[in-house]
Design a protein around this motif. Structure first.
Motif, short mmCIF file in Angstrom:
data_model
loop_
_atom_site.label_atom_id
_atom_site.label_comp_id
_atom_site.label_asym_id
_atom_site.label_seq_id
_atom_site.Cartn_x
_atom_site.Cartn_y
_atom_site.Cartn_z
N ASN A 73 55.03 63.15 52.62
CA ASN A 73 54.35 62.95 51.33
C ASN A 73 54.82 63.97 50.30
N ASN A 74 55.76 63.54 49.45
CA ASN A 74 56.17 64.35 48.31
C ASN A 74 56.70 65.72 48.74
N ILE A 75 57.68 65.69 49.65
CA ILE A 75 58.26 66.93 50.18
C ILE A 75 59.23 67.54 49.18
N HIS A 76 59.02 68.82 48.87
CA HIS A 76 59.95 69.62 48.07
C HIS A 76 60.48 70.75 48.94
N TRP A 77 61.80 70.95 48.90
CA TRP A 77 62.36 71.97 49.79
C TRP A 77 63.77 72.33 49.32
N GLN A 78 64.15 73.57 49.54
CA GLN A 78 65.52 74.00 49.27
C GLN A 78 66.03 74.82 50.44
N ILE A 79 67.21 74.48 50.92
CA ILE A 79 67.85 75.19 52.03
C ILE A 79 69.15 75.79 51.52
N GLU A 115 59.24 81.06 70.00
CA GLU A 115 60.17 82.19 70.11
C GLU A 115 61.49 81.88 69.42
N ILE A 116 61.99 80.65 69.60
CA ILE A 116 63.21 80.23 68.93
C ILE A 116 62.97 80.11 67.43
N ALA A 117 61.83 79.55 67.05
CA ALA A 117 61.51 79.39 65.62
C ALA A 117 61.55 80.72 64.89
N ARG A 118 61.03 81.77 65.53
CA ARG A 118 60.96 83.08 64.87
C ARG A 118 62.31 83.76 64.71
N LYS A 119 63.34 83.24 65.36
CA LYS A 119 64.67 83.82 65.19
C LYS A 119 65.30 83.42 63.85
N GLY A 120 64.70 82.44 63.19
CA GLY A 120 65.18 82.03 61.88
C GLY A 120 64.65 82.91 60.77
N ASP A 121 65.04 82.58 59.54
CA ASP A 121 64.58 83.33 58.37
C ASP A 121 63.18 82.93 57.94
N LYS A 122 62.88 81.62 58.06
CA LYS A 122 61.57 81.11 57.67
C LYS A 122 61.14 80.04 58.66
N THR A 123 59.84 79.99 58.92
CA THR A 123 59.28 78.92 59.73
C THR A 123 58.34 78.10 58.85
N TYR A 124 58.54 76.78 58.86
CA TYR A 124 57.71 75.86 58.08
C TYR A 124 56.86 75.03 59.02
N GLN A 125 55.67 74.69 58.57
CA GLN A 125 54.77 73.81 59.31
C GLN A 125 54.76 72.45 58.62
N LEU A 126 54.96 71.39 59.39
CA LEU A 126 54.82 70.04 58.86
C LEU A 126 53.52 69.46 59.39
N SER A 127 52.62 69.13 58.50
CA SER A 127 51.31 68.65 58.90
C SER A 127 50.75 67.74 57.81
N GLY A 128 50.23 66.59 58.21
CA GLY A 128 49.64 65.67 57.24
C GLY A 128 50.61 65.20 56.19
N GLY A 129 51.88 65.17 56.52
CA GLY A 129 52.90 64.72 55.58
C GLY A 129 53.39 65.79 54.64
N SER A 130 52.82 66.99 54.72
CA SER A 130 53.18 68.07 53.81
C SER A 130 53.89 69.19 54.56
N LEU A 131 54.75 69.91 53.85
CA LEU A 131 55.52 71.00 54.44
C LEU A 131 55.15 72.29 53.73
N PHE A 132 54.83 73.32 54.50
CA PHE A 132 54.51 74.60 53.87
C PHE A 132 55.04 75.74 54.73
N VAL A 133 55.29 76.88 54.10
CA VAL A 133 55.81 78.04 54.80
C VAL A 133 54.73 78.61 55.70
N LYS A 134 55.10 78.81 56.97
CA LYS A 134 54.18 79.39 57.94
C LYS A 134 54.47 80.86 58.18
N GLU A 135 55.77 81.21 58.21
CA GLU A 135 56.13 82.58 58.54
C GLU A 135 57.50 82.89 57.96
N VAL A 136 57.66 84.09 57.43
CA VAL A 136 58.95 84.60 56.96
C VAL A 136 59.34 85.77 57.86
N THR A 137 60.51 85.67 58.50
CA THR A 137 60.89 86.69 59.46
C THR A 137 62.06 87.53 58.99
#
Length: 225
Positions: free
Chosen positions: A22-28, A202-224
């Motif tokens: 649902n209306n995902i905005h994102w930049q990689i 554990e693998i997710a945290r090796k990245g720079d950012k972890t996003y949560q996808l829930s209810g059709g929306s994407l939001f930042v969960k953790e910045v490592t």
């Protein structure tokens, strides 16, 4: 490098329509590792398929270096994907009647001389810990973890700008999982962008950012980073 604007996707079953994205905005960005987590069935694979040009969204745009990939013809989009994007599928997508070496080389088999291409395919297989005894084997004779590593090697054959990974370590034992995670970290340092769906925190945290996808929306969960 990759900009996702207003991407939405729904699926209709019988009389019911389910909104998955649902209306995902994102930049990689270049040299960035983004992990996506969330319960099964929330649309993580659908998101990857929309971003990679495999599944057209109902609304929105996916821009790669300024070009909307869905403005391209299907053939041009396929060529873009082959040359700029490596995709690690959750179910491997290996061709059963082709050898391990052929499967890895296949994305570029019509573009390059076979000698140098197969030399590079061997290098990629060795990167994921598969030695020469595996090169001539067929996928049916491999374990799930070995198939996983062949799929990872294939995704790297074109030296892609972006590596899109759908549960790339899910079939690996802990030792090989850690080796592949280290490989991804090295690829990131060399400039590749990595977009990974994983259930492994554990693998997710090796990245720079972890996003949560829930209810059709994407939001930042953790910045490592």
């Amino acid at each position: 490098m990759l900009i996702i604007k207003n991407v939405s996707k729904s699926f209709r079953e019988a009389t019911q329509t389910s909104t998955i994205l649902n209306n995902i905005h994102w930049q990689i960005n270049r040299a960035e590792w983004c992990s996506v987590v969330g319960p099964s069935g929330t649309g993580k694979t659908t998101l990857l398929h929309c971003i990679s040009g495999l599944l057209q969204p109902d609304e929105g745009h996916v821009h790669f270096k300024g070009t909307d990939i869905y403005s391209l013809s299907e053939k041009k989009r396929s060529n873009w994907r082959r040359k700029h994007l490596g995709f690690i599928f959750q179910d491997f997508k290996l061709l059963p009647h082709y050898s391990v070496l052929d499967n890895v080389a296949l994305p570029l088999i019509f573009d390059e001389a076979k000698g140098p291409l197969y030399d590079r395919a061997k290098e990629k297989l060795k990167l994921v810990g598969l030695e020469e005894t595996f090169f001539s084997r067929l996928p049916g004779g491999l374990s799930g973890g070995e198939k996983q590593r062949v799929a990872i090697a294939r995704s790297l054959i074109a030296e892609p700008d972006i590596l899109i990974c759908d549960e790339p370590t899910g079939n690996l034992d802990s030792d090989n999982r850690d080796k592949i995670a280290d490989l991804f970290s090295e690829l990131k340092k060399s400039g590749q962008a990595i977009l990974m769906v994983t259930h492994d925190p554990e693998i997710a945290r090796k990245g720079d950012k972890t996003y949560q996808l829930s209810g059709g929306s994407l939001f930042v969960k953790e910045v490592t980073a």
